[in-house]
Design a protein around this motif. Sequence first.
Motif, PDB file in Angstrom:
ATOM      1  N   ALA A  61      16.825 -14.574 -12.708  1.00  0.00           N
ATOM      2  CA  ALA A  61      16.473 -13.433 -11.882  1.00  0.00           C
ATOM      3  C   ALA A  61      16.785 -12.161 -12.662  1.00  0.00           C
ATOM      4  O   ALA A  61      17.735 -12.112 -13.443  1.00  0.00           O
ATOM      5  CB  ALA A  61      17.269 -13.458 -10.585  1.00  0.00           C
ATOM      6  N   ASP A  62      15.986 -11.127 -12.430  1.00  0.00           N
ATOM      7  CA  ASP A  62      16.197  -9.871 -13.153  1.00  0.00           C
ATOM      8  C   ASP A  62      17.601  -9.318 -12.918  1.00  0.00           C
ATOM      9  O   ASP A  62      18.186  -8.705 -13.813  1.00  0.00           O
ATOM     10  CB  ASP A  62      15.158  -8.835 -12.714  1.00  0.00           C
ATOM     11  CG  ASP A  62      13.779  -9.133 -13.272  1.00  0.00           C
ATOM     12  OD1 ASP A  62      12.805  -8.562 -12.748  1.00  0.00           O
ATOM     13  OD2 ASP A  62      13.673  -9.929 -14.232  1.00  0.00           O
ATOM     14  N   SER A  63      18.123  -9.558 -11.728  1.00  0.00           N
ATOM     15  CA  SER A  63      19.419  -8.980 -11.364  1.00  0.00           C
ATOM     16  C   SER A  63      20.584  -9.573 -12.162  1.00  0.00           C
ATOM     17  O   SER A  63      21.657  -8.974 -12.207  1.00  0.00           O
ATOM     18  CB  SER A  63      19.681  -9.169  -9.872  1.00  0.00           C
ATOM     19  OG  SER A  63      19.647 -10.542  -9.531  1.00  0.00           O
ATOM     20  N   VAL A  64      20.391 -10.738 -12.781  1.00  0.00           N
ATOM     21  CA  VAL A  64      21.488 -11.374 -13.521  1.00  0.00           C
ATOM     22  C   VAL A  64      21.185 -11.526 -15.008  1.00  0.00           C
ATOM     23  O   VAL A  64      22.056 -11.953 -15.781  1.00  0.00           O
ATOM     24  CB  VAL A  64      21.850 -12.750 -12.921  1.00  0.00           C
ATOM     25  CG1 VAL A  64      22.110 -12.632 -11.421  1.00  0.00           C
ATOM     26  CG2 VAL A  64      20.772 -13.791 -13.201  1.00  0.00           C
ATOM     27  N   LYS A  65      19.973 -11.178 -15.413  1.00  0.00           N
ATOM     28  CA  LYS A  65      19.569 -11.356 -16.805  1.00  0.00           C
ATOM     29  C   LYS A  65      20.508 -10.586 -17.729  1.00  0.00           C
ATOM     30  O   LYS A  65      20.829  -9.422 -17.481  1.00  0.00           O
ATOM     31  CB  LYS A  65      18.126 -10.870 -16.966  1.00  0.00           C
ATOM     32  CG  LYS A  65      17.333 -11.582 -18.028  1.00  0.00           C
ATOM     33  CD  LYS A  65      15.857 -11.212 -17.944  1.00  0.00           C
ATOM     34  CE  LYS A  65      15.170 -11.903 -16.807  1.00  0.00           C
ATOM     35  NZ  LYS A  65      13.710 -11.655 -16.781  1.00  0.00           N
ATOM     36  N   GLY A  66      20.968 -11.255 -18.785  1.00  0.00           N
ATOM     37  CA  GLY A  66      21.883 -10.622 -19.730  1.00  0.00           C
ATOM     38  C   GLY A  66      23.344 -10.752 -19.348  1.00  0.00           C
ATOM     39  O   GLY A  66      24.225 -10.466 -20.167  1.00  0.00           O
ATOM     40  N   ARG A  67      23.621 -11.177 -18.112  1.00  0.00           N
ATOM     41  CA  ARG A  67      25.011 -11.329 -17.670  1.00  0.00           C
ATOM     42  C   ARG A  67      25.364 -12.793 -17.371  1.00  0.00           C
ATOM     43  O   ARG A  67      26.507 -13.206 -17.572  1.00  0.00           O
ATOM     44  CB  ARG A  67      25.265 -10.495 -16.409  1.00  0.00           C
ATOM     45  CG  ARG A  67      25.025  -9.017 -16.586  1.00  0.00           C
ATOM     46  CD  ARG A  67      25.466  -8.226 -15.356  1.00  0.00           C
ATOM     47  NE  ARG A  67      24.721  -8.589 -14.161  1.00  0.00           N
ATOM     48  CZ  ARG A  67      25.272  -9.060 -13.035  1.00  0.00           C
ATOM     49  NH1 ARG A  67      26.589  -9.227 -12.966  1.00  0.00           N
ATOM     50  NH2 ARG A  67      24.512  -9.350 -11.990  1.00  0.00           N
TER      51      ARG A  67
END
Length: 116
Positions: A61-67
């Motif tokens: 999901a965009d909200s968690v991408k990279g984290r």
Amino acid sequence: QVQLVESGGGLVQPGGSLRLSCSASGFTFSSYSMNWYRQAPGKEREFVASISNFGGLTNYADSVKGRFTISRDNAKKTVYLQMNSLKPDDTAVYYCNTYYSLINRWGKGTLVTVSS
């Protein structure tokens, strides 16, 4: 029967990290994609991340991408969700999921609370 058991949730401060685990049984784990979803208080359940059966493809999901990072160990029949840089908005019950025998299968969830 199919069982999915999540663990690893808890209370963490903003900016902290947690690793969730989901132990699977009752089906050929290495044949199926696995997913993580979450449901925050008062909100609908939402997709978080998915991983293909051998781990070659992941989606977030965009909200968690990279984290967040999803991974799996087919020998242990376990899927993981490494969560870094946690925010209060990440507070939710996190569920493990797979689509097996034409039915969505869910664990009971593990609660993640991000708060100072």
